[in-house]
Design an enzyme around this catalytic site. Structure first.
Site, mmCIF file in Angstrom:
data_model
loop_
_atom_site.group_PDB
_atom_site.id
_atom_site.type_symbol
_atom_site.label_atom_id
_atom_site.label_comp_id
_atom_site.label_asym_id
_atom_site.label_seq_id
_atom_site.Cartn_x
_atom_site.Cartn_y
_atom_site.Cartn_z
ATOM 1 N N SER A 48 10.599 -0.799 -5.035
ATOM 2 C CA SER A 48 9.237 -0.260 -5.008
ATOM 3 C C SER A 48 9.244 1.265 -4.972
ATOM 4 O O SER A 48 8.191 1.872 -4.782
ATOM 5 C CB SER A 48 8.518 -0.794 -3.767
ATOM 6 O OG SER A 48 9.361 -0.627 -2.636
ATOM 7 N N THR A 148 5.957 1.633 -0.539
ATOM 8 C CA THR A 148 6.295 3.056 -0.432
ATOM 9 C C THR A 148 7.300 3.361 0.666
ATOM 10 O O THR A 148 7.270 2.725 1.709
ATOM 11 C CB THR A 148 5.008 3.802 0.006
ATOM 12 O OG1 THR A 148 3.908 3.206 -0.616
ATOM 13 C CG2 THR A 148 5.105 5.273 -0.258
ATOM 14 N N THR A 166 6.921 6.429 -4.391
ATOM 15 C CA THR A 166 6.800 5.017 -4.774
ATOM 16 C C THR A 166 6.854 4.846 -6.286
ATOM 17 O O THR A 166 6.538 5.784 -7.026
ATOM 18 C CB THR A 166 5.452 4.445 -4.270
ATOM 19 O OG1 THR A 166 5.396 3.044 -4.525
ATOM 20 C CG2 THR A 166 4.260 5.094 -4.956
ATOM 21 N N ARG A 176 -1.676 4.016 -13.843
ATOM 22 C CA ARG A 176 -2.256 3.738 -12.522
ATOM 23 C C ARG A 176 -1.559 4.573 -11.438
ATOM 24 O O ARG A 176 -0.344 4.680 -11.397
ATOM 25 C CB ARG A 176 -2.092 2.253 -12.217
ATOM 26 C CG ARG A 176 -2.571 1.821 -10.817
ATOM 27 C CD ARG A 176 -1.444 1.812 -9.818
ATOM 28 N NE ARG A 176 -1.844 1.275 -8.519
ATOM 29 C CZ ARG A 176 -1.150 1.440 -7.399
ATOM 30 N NH1 ARG A 176 -0.029 2.131 -7.396
ATOM 31 N NH2 ARG A 176 -1.567 0.917 -6.261
ATOM 32 N N THR A 199 1.602 3.419 3.926
ATOM 33 C CA THR A 199 2.251 2.491 3.005
ATOM 34 C C THR A 199 1.349 1.287 2.837
ATOM 35 O O THR A 199 0.571 0.965 3.735
ATOM 36 C CB THR A 199 3.642 2.076 3.524
ATOM 37 O OG1 THR A 199 4.242 1.187 2.582
ATOM 38 C CG2 THR A 199 3.566 1.386 4.877
ATOM 39 N N GLY A 200 1.449 0.632 1.704
ATOM 40 C CA GLY A 200 0.631 -0.551 1.480
ATOM 41 C C GLY A 200 -0.177 -0.425 0.208
ATOM 42 O O GLY A 200 0.105 0.402 -0.660
HETATM 43 N N1 GLY Z 1 1.227 2.540 -1.662
HETATM 44 C C1 GLY Z 1 1.776 2.676 -2.931
HETATM 45 C C2 GLY Z 1 0.893 2.333 -4.039
HETATM 46 O O1 GLY Z 1 -0.045 1.555 -3.869
HETATM 47 O O2 GLY Z 1 1.105 2.825 -5.122
#
Ligand code: GLY
Length: 292
Positions: A48, A148, A166, A176, A199-200
């Site tokens: 990730s 992340t 990330t 995106r 993070t998330g």
């Molecule tokens: N938290 C990383 C993302 O959604 O790109």
């Protein structure tokens, strides 16, 4: 001054090690976080972040990263960057070598090239196979994604820094961008108050400027733990669509106290200081059902 480095998830512990070596020898928090997250960025097993991250819907790995310097609110970021394994180091160059704060896509790649960063194929065989399977079956994101790496540090001179990096959502639409490179969402720091990182699920995190809010809560006197809990509670209350997802914050204050809170169980903080080097399960989580 009690120096400390805190980062997100299990892979944070390995990333904390070079950061801690820098802090221990009197180096800067900024050097520590940039060097620290590079471990996760270069690790193909971390799917990730950086090299080996899951690709977008067209099979290309696009990474996002940002860095922030608590001494002067310095900020640099890149998003939609291809072919470069260490986007946080590029973000730092944006901060230090340009009079801009954020470069995206081809512009970010051109800048990285001009700064001497090496290009590589970021798509590993594992990533390619997962993408092919997703294209065939449209099954949703793989279960082994842990999002992340955010890293925050306080150095021996009282300076704070934050980094967040990330490869974003697996199989995302090309272009995106989530919360990670956004100042105030993925990260925030100010020497006068504290540092925070998130993070998330970026689509939800980006709506509340939560890392900024965590730091401002600390400025108003909340502990890092109280500040993280308040922001997770606000996010869940104010953004109901966030409830199925994992989202978490880590924070340290200007004295080196730390805290963390998550929307769901299972979040891990990696903490390295003079007295410890360990992973903590989040003591606070709200615990709606869901994914992430
Ligand atoms: N938290 C990383 C993302 O959604 O790109």
């Amino acid at each position: 001054m009690s120096h400390i480095v805190v980062s997100t998830w299990r892979f944070g512990l390995a990333s904390n090690q070079p950061a801690w070596e820098i802090l221990k020898s009197g180096g800067s928090a900024l050097d520590a976080v940039v060097r620290g997250v590079e471990v996760a960025e270069r690790d193909p097993a971390v799917r990730s972040v950086g090299f080996g991250g899951y690709p977008n819907a067209e099979g290309e790995v696009e990474v996002d990263a940002a860095v922030m310097d608590g001494r002067n609110l310095g900020y640099g970021a890149v998003a939609g960057l291809r072919k470069i394994a260490t986007p946080t180091a590029v973000a730092r160059r944006v901060m230090e070598k340009t009079d801009h704060v954020f470069l995206v896509g081809n512009g970010a790649l051109k800048f990285a090239r001009a700064q001497g960063f090496e290009e590589c194929n970021m798509l590993t065989e594992h990533g390619r196979r997962a993408w092919k399977k997703w294209k065939r079956e449209r099954t949703g994101p793989p279960a082994d994604v842990h999002d992340t790496i955010g890293m925050i540090a306080l150095d021996q001179h009282g300076n704070l820094a934050a980094a967040c990096t990330t490869s974003g959502a697996a199989f995302k639409l090309p272009g995106r961008v989530g919360d990670s490179p956004l100042i105030g969402s993925g990260l925030y720091t100010d020497n006068d108050a504290g540092a925070a990182a998130a993070t998330g699920r970026g689509e939800e995190i980006a709506r509340t400027c939560g890392s900024f809010a965590v730091v401002e809560h600390m400025r108003q006197g909340k502990s890092p733990q109280e500040a993280c809990e308040a922001v997770v509670q606000h996010l869940i209350a104010r953004v109901p669509s966030a409830r199925p997802f994992q989202m978490a914050y880590i924070a340290i204050d200007k004295y080196g106290n730390w805290g963390a809170a998550a929307a769901r169980s299972g979040f891990l903080s990696a903490v390295t200081s003079n007295v410890e080097n360990q992973l903590y399960k989040s003591r606070f989580f709200i615990g709606y059902g869901g994914v992430g």
